[in-house]
Design a protein around this motif. Structure first.
Motif, short mmCIF file in Angstrom:
data_model
loop_
_atom_site.label_atom_id
_atom_site.label_comp_id
_atom_site.label_asym_id
_atom_site.label_seq_id
_atom_site.Cartn_x
_atom_site.Cartn_y
_atom_site.Cartn_z
N PRO A 105 0.79 -1.24 0.00
CA PRO A 105 0.00 0.00 0.00
C PRO A 105 0.82 1.29 0.00
O PRO A 105 0.35 2.32 -0.47
CB PRO A 105 -0.83 -0.12 1.29
CG PRO A 105 -0.90 -1.59 1.57
CD PRO A 105 0.40 -2.14 1.09
N MET A 106 2.04 1.24 0.53
CA MET A 106 2.84 2.46 0.58
C MET A 106 3.08 3.05 -0.81
O MET A 106 3.26 4.25 -0.96
CB MET A 106 4.19 2.18 1.26
CG MET A 106 5.09 3.41 1.37
SD MET A 106 6.69 3.07 2.10
CE MET A 106 6.28 3.13 3.84
N PHE A 107 3.06 2.20 -1.82
CA PHE A 107 3.37 2.66 -3.18
C PHE A 107 2.12 2.80 -4.06
O PHE A 107 2.24 2.79 -5.28
CB PHE A 107 4.37 1.70 -3.82
CG PHE A 107 5.72 1.72 -3.17
CD1 PHE A 107 6.66 2.67 -3.51
CD2 PHE A 107 6.04 0.79 -2.20
CE1 PHE A 107 7.90 2.70 -2.90
CE2 PHE A 107 7.28 0.80 -1.58
CZ PHE A 107 8.22 1.76 -1.93
N GLN A 108 0.96 2.92 -3.44
CA GLN A 108 -0.26 3.09 -4.23
C GLN A 108 -0.25 4.37 -5.06
O GLN A 108 -0.97 4.48 -6.05
CB GLN A 108 -1.49 3.09 -3.31
CG GLN A 108 -1.91 1.71 -2.87
CD GLN A 108 -3.25 1.71 -2.15
OE1 GLN A 108 -3.67 2.74 -1.62
NE2 GLN A 108 -3.92 0.58 -2.14
N GLY A 109 0.58 5.32 -4.68
CA GLY A 109 0.70 6.55 -5.46
C GLY A 109 1.15 6.30 -6.88
O GLY A 109 0.83 7.07 -7.79
N ALA A 110 1.90 5.19 -7.10
CA ALA A 110 2.32 4.86 -8.47
C ALA A 110 1.12 4.52 -9.33
O ALA A 110 1.07 4.86 -10.52
CB ALA A 110 3.30 3.68 -8.44
N GLY A 111 0.12 3.86 -8.74
CA GLY A 111 -1.11 3.56 -9.47
C GLY A 111 -1.91 4.81 -9.78
O GLY A 111 -2.46 4.96 -10.88
N VAL A 112 -1.98 5.71 -8.80
CA VAL A 112 -2.68 6.99 -9.04
C VAL A 112 -1.95 7.77 -10.13
O VAL A 112 -2.58 8.39 -11.00
CB VAL A 112 -2.75 7.81 -7.74
CG1 VAL A 112 -3.40 9.17 -8.00
CG2 VAL A 112 -3.52 7.06 -6.66
N GLY A 113 -0.62 7.70 -10.10
CA GLY A 113 0.16 8.38 -11.14
C GLY A 113 -0.13 7.85 -12.52
O GLY A 113 -0.14 8.60 -13.50
N ALA A 114 -0.39 6.53 -12.63
CA ALA A 114 -0.72 5.94 -13.93
C ALA A 114 -2.04 6.50 -14.46
O ALA A 114 -2.18 6.76 -15.66
CB ALA A 114 -0.80 4.42 -13.82
N VAL A 115 -3.00 6.71 -13.57
CA VAL A 115 -4.28 7.30 -13.97
C VAL A 115 -4.07 8.75 -14.41
O VAL A 115 -4.63 9.21 -15.42
CB VAL A 115 -5.30 7.23 -12.82
CG1 VAL A 115 -6.61 7.88 -13.23
CG2 VAL A 115 -5.54 5.79 -12.40
#
Length: 603
Positions: A105-115
């Motif tokens: 979960p700490m790296f969920q920002g990478a998924g948001v960045g993909a969006v």
């Protein structure tokens, strides 16, 4: 004895942790109707305009046939592994974009960045659909408008024939009253003369202004084409992957039929083989240049489209036991095989034009939009029945671009529905319509006279940082934090066999190292954007880097948010450890496998 279900044929029963029908009847998320729907969708996405328009130019510039050596090597050790990581974690969890990062979960920002990257990418990429529509309309004219001067958009410097010396008595930029334009100058110095194809592209299609600061008026003929392309995307996605999975039977397969038709017709013309030889003859001295290896890495990476959320989004709709690793190999080979084939077709067409006009092949080789909307139209005009072949070519470009936009749109729609399933799952049609309308309205800025400069600026930066950082992070986090043994067991649960040892080494060591080195070299060799001979103002680079960094900003933000969520009852060290541990959302997509997974996780 229980009967083995037919759908698990080919998957060893002793290896499966959860047996039975591949379909998950309790799964509320959509899935592909057929595996072929998924494969064709991915073929359509991976075979993009980068394969058709950019690869031939890059290959020729970096040693011709010799370029294929570093290209294939990088594809094997960095391209395919990045592709397989993204498909594996998404297929296993049935999640995409942000939610798939619940394994860490700490790296969920990478998924948001993909969006964020997809949303930034879509408005300008839609122009790649609008332009072919406009050209297709113009092919219905009695005379192809990009083959003649004397039209309302042409300047006095327009030159129809390029195999003779042209003398002009016009006053040039230096104030001389008479000068002579040689063959090479007609192609290399656009301040002296333009071909009809160049002038049609710049002054009719784009209506290009004097620079980035001169927005000018809206080109309504392109806005109309942009709106039509948006409507087509909406219709194809109105039922999500159910309708998109049917549309790709046309949009993914038709370009191959058209490209093969163009290839056969072109190869029968005089000069075609000269172009093929020029493209294929290797220059092995180029392999000593680090720039060639860098461009091979970048081309292999970006032509596959990894790290942008699209591949994971498509894989998240797969049935749980689909052979994701085998599919990755097939799709990688198809995608880059198409790149090589398109290079052959491109240079065959340029060879025909060179034969008929007397212009050297190396003088007219360009990349990007210049190849698709200037050089190719000029080359196809030399074939018999030029109206027909021009229409076929632009139809092919439209189809190729359309496939890419399907998944770009799905990244945003799927991310929103996964985040708010109760509120949005039954409102997909309205959500898709709202997304398409928003992208269309933003895209109008690219349809202004200053739009080409804005387009070039976004194109230069939008994918420069985010995707490569995301792919490197996926490999490192999956292999070292989530654990290579754990992901190997997850793969075994899906396909009945653990992760192959060579792929473990690639995921854990080789691929992240290659991607990191490529990222650093790309930054060190950074060049500011260019548009022909136009020099962008200094503030353009600042705007560009903001666009490039935008997809990366959610990463540190979510790191802080995730850790702070645990700090109310835990120390900082334990909060970080919990933030790196899979949360309750990380489970196999197939419900029958979840209890087995939980039992193994607790032992």
């Amino acid at each position: 004895m229980a009967r083995k279900d037919d759908s698990d044929v080919g998957v060893p029963m002793t290896k499966l942790h959860c047996q039975g029908d591949r379909r998950d009847l309790t799964r509320q998320r959509d899935s592909w109707s057929r595996h072929l729907d998924y494969m064709l969708t991915m073929v359509g996405y991976c075979v993009g305009l980068g394969n058709i328009l950019r690869f031939p130019y890059i290959c020729n510039r970096n040693g011709g046939g010799a370029f294929l050596i570093p290209f294939v090597l990088v594809l094997a050790i960095a391209g395919f592994p990045s592709f397989s990581v993204e498909t594996t974690i998404s297929q296993f969890s049935g999640k995409a974009a942000k939610q798939v990062w619940s394994f860490c979960p700490m790296f969920q920002g990478a998924g948001v960045g993909a969006v964020v990257c997809a949303f930034t990418y879509m408005p300008y990429y839609n122009l790649y659909l609008a332009w072919p529509i406009y050209y297709m309309v113009k092919t219905c004219s009695s005379v192809l408008p990009w083959t003649t001067c004397g039209n309302s958009w042409n300047t006095e410097l327009c030159v129809e024939t390029v195999n003779t010396t042209y003398t002009s008595n016009k006053t040039d930029l230096a104030g001389n009253t008479s000068y002579t334009i040689t063959n090479s100058e007609k192609w290399e110095n656009v301040t002296l003369a333009h071909t009809p194809a160049e002038e049609f592209w710049h002054y009719n299609v784009l209506g290009v202004s004097t620079g980035l600061g001169d927005v000018g008026s809206v080109q309504w003929h392109i806005v109309g084409c942009l709106f039509l392309s948006t409507v087509i995307i909406f219709i194809c996605l109105i039922r999500g992957i159910k309708s998109a999975g049917k549309a790709v039977y046309v949009t993914a397969l038709l370009p191959y039929i058209l490209l093969i038709s163009i290839c056969i017709t072109t190869l029968l013309q005089p000069g075609a083989l000269n172009g093929v030889y020029y493209f294929a003859i290797p220059d092995f001295n180029k392999l000593l240049d680090i720039q060639v290896w860098l461009e091979a890495c970048l081309q292999a990476f970006y032509s596959l489209g990894v790290g942008q959320g699209m591949i994971g989004t498509a894989a998240s709709y797969n049935n749980f036991h689909e052979p994701c690793l085998r599919d990755g190999i097939i799709l990688t080979m198809i995608s880059e095989g198409t790149s090589i084939f398109s290079g052959l077709v491109t240079f065959a067409a340029i060879g025909v034009m060179s034969q008929k006009t007397g212009v050297p092949i190396e003088t007219v080789v360009t990349g990007g939009p210049g190849l698709g909307f200037v050089t190719y139209p000029d080359a196809l005009a030399q074939l018999p029945f030029p109206h027909l072949w021009s229409f076929i070519f632009f139809l092919m470009l439209f189809m190729v671009g359309l496939d890419s936009q399907f998944l770009s749109t799905e990244v945003i729609i799927t991310a929103l529905i996964d985040q708010y399933p109760r509120q949005l799952s039954k409102k997909r049609m309205f959500l898709t319509g709202g997304c398409c309308l928003t992208v269309f309205l933003i895209g109008i800025i690219f349809c202004t006279q200053g739009g080409p400069y804005i387009f070039q600026l976004v194109d230069w930066y939008v994918l420069s940082l985010g995707p490569m950082v995301t792919c490197s992070m996926e490999c490192i986090v999956v292999s070292w934090i989530y654990g290579i043994r754990r992901i190997s067991k997850d793969v075994e649960m899906m396909i009945g066999k653990p992760l192959p040892t060579p792929l473990k080494i690639l995921w854990a060591l080789v691929t992240p190292t290659i991607l990191t080195m490529t990222f650093i070299l790309a930054l060190l060799r950074y060049q500011p954007p260019t548009y022909g001979k136009y020099v962008f103002p200094s503030y353009a680079s600042t705007i560009g880097w903001i666009i490039a960094v935008l997809p990366l900003l959610p990463i540190p933000v979510y790191m802080v948010i995730t850790v702070r969520k645990h700090m109310a009852t835990n120390s900082l060290k334990k909060s970080v450890r919990l933030a790196l541990t899979p949360d309750d959302e990380w489970r196999p997509a197939k419900s029958r496998c979840r209890q087995d997974y939980i039992d193994e996780s607790t032992t």
